[in-house]
Scaffold this motif. Structure first.
Motif, PDB file in Angstrom:
ATOM      1  N   GLU A 156      -9.704   3.324 -10.703  1.00 25.68           N
ATOM      2  CA  GLU A 156      -9.934   2.466  -9.549  1.00 25.68           C
ATOM      3  C   GLU A 156     -11.025   3.018  -8.631  1.00 25.68           C
ATOM      4  O   GLU A 156     -11.943   2.316  -8.248  1.00 25.68           O
ATOM      5  CB  GLU A 156      -8.630   2.305  -8.768  1.00 25.68           C
ATOM      6  CG  GLU A 156      -8.691   1.206  -7.720  1.00 25.68           C
ATOM      7  CD  GLU A 156      -7.328   0.574  -7.536  1.00 25.68           C
ATOM      8  OE1 GLU A 156      -7.149  -0.585  -7.943  1.00 25.68           O
ATOM      9  OE2 GLU A 156      -6.430   1.256  -7.009  1.00 25.68           O
ATOM     10  N   ASN A 158       0.823  -1.213   0.000  1.00 27.89           N
ATOM     11  CA  ASN A 158       0.000   0.000   0.000  1.00 27.89           C
ATOM     12  C   ASN A 158       0.857   1.264   0.000  1.00 27.89           C
ATOM     13  O   ASN A 158       0.550   2.233  -0.690  1.00 27.89           O
ATOM     14  CB  ASN A 158      -0.911   0.010   1.236  1.00 27.89           C
ATOM     15  CG  ASN A 158      -1.981  -1.050   1.148  1.00 27.89           C
ATOM     16  OD1 ASN A 158      -2.150  -1.697   0.115  1.00 27.89           O
ATOM     17  ND2 ASN A 158      -2.695  -1.263   2.243  1.00 27.89           N
ATOM     18  N   SER A 198      -3.212  -0.581  -9.852  1.00 27.31           N
ATOM     19  CA  SER A 198      -2.060  -0.155  -9.047  1.00 27.31           C
ATOM     20  C   SER A 198      -0.756  -0.503  -9.740  1.00 27.31           C
ATOM     21  O   SER A 198       0.194   0.289  -9.732  1.00 27.31           O
ATOM     22  CB  SER A 198      -2.087  -0.822  -7.671  1.00 27.31           C
ATOM     23  OG  SER A 198      -3.251  -0.439  -6.987  1.00 27.31           O
ATOM     24  N   ILE A 204      -2.177  -6.906  -5.025  1.00 25.91           N
ATOM     25  CA  ILE A 204      -2.032  -5.614  -5.690  1.00 25.91           C
ATOM     26  C   ILE A 204      -2.966  -5.621  -6.886  1.00 25.91           C
ATOM     27  O   ILE A 204      -3.075  -6.623  -7.604  1.00 25.91           O
ATOM     28  CB  ILE A 204      -0.563  -5.349  -6.096  1.00 25.91           C
ATOM     29  CG1 ILE A 204      -0.414  -3.931  -6.668  1.00 25.91           C
ATOM     30  CG2 ILE A 204      -0.061  -6.369  -7.104  1.00 25.91           C
ATOM     31  CD1 ILE A 204       1.026  -3.457  -6.749  1.00 25.91           C
ATOM     32  N   SER A 205      -3.675  -4.510  -7.077  1.00 26.93           N
ATOM     33  CA  SER A 205      -4.649  -4.475  -8.164  1.00 26.93           C
ATOM     34  C   SER A 205      -3.944  -4.186  -9.479  1.00 26.93           C
ATOM     35  O   SER A 205      -2.823  -3.641  -9.506  1.00 26.93           O
ATOM     36  CB  SER A 205      -5.683  -3.384  -7.893  1.00 26.93           C
ATOM     37  OG  SER A 205      -5.091  -2.127  -7.995  1.00 26.93           O
ATOM     38  N   SER A 263      -7.132  -8.517  -9.084  1.00 26.71           N
ATOM     39  CA  SER A 263      -6.077  -8.417  -8.086  1.00 26.71           C
ATOM     40  C   SER A 263      -5.083  -9.544  -8.280  1.00 26.71           C
ATOM     41  O   SER A 263      -5.465 -10.675  -8.575  1.00 26.71           O
ATOM     42  CB  SER A 263      -6.670  -8.510  -6.670  1.00 26.71           C
ATOM     43  OG  SER A 263      -7.330  -7.308  -6.385  1.00 26.71           O
ATOM     44  N   VAL A 316       2.350   1.754  -3.512  1.00 29.54           N
ATOM     45  CA  VAL A 316       1.378   2.213  -4.508  1.00 29.54           C
ATOM     46  C   VAL A 316       0.984   3.670  -4.244  1.00 29.54           C
ATOM     47  O   VAL A 316       0.982   4.512  -5.155  1.00 29.54           O
ATOM     48  CB  VAL A 316       0.128   1.306  -4.508  1.00 29.54           C
ATOM     49  CG1 VAL A 316      -0.974   1.926  -5.360  1.00 29.54           C
ATOM     50  CG2 VAL A 316       0.497  -0.071  -5.029  1.00 29.54           C
TER      51      VAL A 316
END
Lengths: 269, 291
Positions: B210, B7, B141, B137-138, B128, B10
């Motif tokens: 997103e 997180n 991202s 992680i998407s 994901s 990103v």
């Protein structure tokens, strides 16, 4: 045609911030291949005149309010510096003449040029050949150079633009006499090689009269005196005021009384 | 724990992508562009517009919106900021603030105040990917990470080796000398605004894929400002580092204290930084009195 002056200023007034008049009624000319010097004390309007020719940017808050500046038949009044450079006039300013955070080579190549790539390369090589000190420091940042090297780079970087007229503001300021002499010699060689014309602003009259074919003496924003080299050298007041000679011992640049005398005797040529 | 790290990276990448725009304009023209957040938001709205009105497909819509933002940036300079050159820096900064407010108003008038989802309109799949055992992680991202890395590499390359990049650095150091060297200042400034708006809009476009777009997107842009300042406003390396610091502090605060702190933390860091080292980690100290 060959005798027509390259640059002609007539009755030029420059006003700062709409109110402060820095120079008044300046008339001067530079012929092709000539070296012309502007002499005078601090605040006499020498730099302002040079800047009026090379162009003001918004930050200067200055304007040519009267008169004409004509270079090869083109009017230059209040044009932007990059347009004037494109016409063939470059200036090496008094302070901040190089980009300190760029390397020597980057300083040499940053400017757009009037030359073809081949000519540009030849000029760059020539500058490095005339100033070997620069060639040795090609990849160091210009901020690390000595005063003399900065002056060389300041001039060299402008030669690469391919000017026909080079303006140099204070060639000798802050430099050791030996360095100054070397710079003068190199600059004169380069001038002959490239067929340049030079317009110099100098506080050091000895330096100016060593190089110049013709000189103008500025005082309080006006031209007080002008003449060729022989006339300047022979003038007793020039000797006393700007060359440090004469019987009066040391005199101050701001010796207004003596200066008025000069103007009274010779008037405007 | 691994998820927290992902997180941070990103979020840091988002901030870094936005912060590069602040840095570029500041570095070239010494102007602080406080409308950058709104320009970023405008990029997302441009995507919404291309998504709804043109049948381009997802890639085409994103590319078209990004290219439009390049034009927008140049136009902002030509029609607005150009008239501020030669004025006090404060006047230019205030102009960007009012321009930002104008953009926010304009976007509400044009696109309304509700939340839009250009990602859904374009049916961009947001899958994901697992990282290790416990983290994800998407896809968006990942795209943000990639775009940030590519943008920074391109900017570094341009400023270091590109003819126009070296000219940009020259203008930032001494605009008068640059002009006297024959460089057209307006071209350079317009270029800086175009590139800066382009990278900002890329960030806005990707984020909106997103989380959607509304007026609050501009706030993310404003939160990247502390990131740029922490690193030093005229340094790209600093912007990257500052973005990671701000992102780490924000993610930690959300995780361990309260999610409500998310919008506060960057500005707390900003205040601390301004108190102790206002020129940032990598910034140039002498420039400070000019802001």
């Amino acid at each position: 045609m060959t005798d027509a002056p390259l640059l002609v200023l007539q009755g030029v007034d420059v006003v700062y911030k709409h109110v402060v008049r820095a120079v008044r009624g300046i008339a001067l000319e530079v012929k092709r291949g000539q070296v012309v010097a502007i002499l005078g004390a601090n605040g006499a309007g020498k730099t302002t005149t040079l800047r009026a020719i090379s162009g003001f940017i918004g930050l200067d808050h200055a304007r040519v309010t009267a008169g004409t500046i004509v270079f090869k038949g083109e009017h230059l009044e209040n044009r932007l510096p990059h347009q004037i450079t494109r016409l063939g006039i470059s200036i090496t300013p008094e302070r901040d003449k190089v980009f300190p955070n760029l390397t020597v080579s980057e300083n040499m190549s940053v400017a757009p040029s009037r030359l073809t790539n081949a000519e540009r390369k030849r000029t760059t090589d020539m500058v490095f050949q005339f100033f070997p000190a620069l060639a040795a420091r090609r990849n160091s940042e210009a901020g690390l150079l000595s005063g003399g090297e900065r002056q060389m780079l300041g001039i060299g970087a402008k030669l690469v633009c391919g000017p026909e007229l080079l303006l140099v503001d204070e060639l000798s300021l802050g430099l050791a006499p030996l360095i100054t002499q070397e710079l003068i010699a190199r600059l004169m060689q380069i001038k002959d090689e490239l067929g340049l014309s030079l317009l110099l602003v100098e506080q050091n009259a000895a330096v100016a009269l060593q190089m110049a074919d013709y000189a103008y003496v500025f005082e309080n924003g006006e031209i007080a005196l002008e003449g060729d080299r022989a006339m300047m050298r022979g003038n007793r007041h020039i000797q006393e005021l700007y060359l440090g000679g004469g019987a009066g011992g040391r005199r101050n640049y701001r010796d207004a009384r003596a200066a008025r005398e000069v103007r009274g005797q010779h008037g405007r040529a | 724990m691994l998820q927290l790290l992902v997180n941070v990276i990103v979020l840091g990448a988002i901030y870094a992508l936005i912060a590069s725009g602040y840095v570029l304009i500041y570095r070239v023209s010494r102007v602080l562009n406080l409308a950058h957040g709104e320009l970023m938001m405008l990029g997302a709205y441009l995507l919404l517009q291309t998504a709804t009105s043109l049948a381009f497909g997802a890639t085409g819509a994103v590319a078209f919106a990004a290219l439009m933002s390049l034009l927008v940036g140049a136009l902002v300079y030509v029609f607005l900021m150009r008239w501020m050159t030669g004025q006090a820096v404060l006047a230019a900064v205030l102009t960007t603030i009012s321009f930002g407010i104008f953009l926010r108003g304009l976007s509400v008038l044009t696109w309304g105040s509700q939340h839009h989802y250009p990602g859904k309109l374009l049916s961009v799949p947001n899958v994901s990917f697992p990282i290790g055992a416990s983290a994800f992680i998407s896809g968006v991202s990942l795209a943000i990470l990639a775009v940030t890395i590519v943008s920074y590499a391109a900017l570094f390359g341009l400023l270091r080796f590109g003819r126009w990049g070296v000219r940009m650095r020259a203008c930032g150091q001494n605009p008068l000398l640059a002009a006297q060297s024959g460089i057209n200042l307006h071209t350079i400034y317009a270029l800086a605004w175009a590139i800066s708006t382009f990278t900002g809009a890329l960030a806005g476009i990707l984020v909106s894929l997103e989380t959607g777009v509304s007026g609050s997107l501009a706030l993310i842009g404003l939160k990247a400002f502390p990131a740029a300042l922490v690193g030093g406003l005229d340094s790209l390396v600093g912007a990257m580092l500052g973005s990671l610091i701000v992102a780490a502090a924000e993610v930690a605060a959300i995780q361990y204290v309260s999610p409500l702190l998310a919008d506060v933390i960057p500005f707390v860091i900003l205040i601390v930084m301004l108190a102790f080292r206002p020129w940032g980690f990598f910034g140039t100290r002498e420039e400070l009195d000019r802001v």
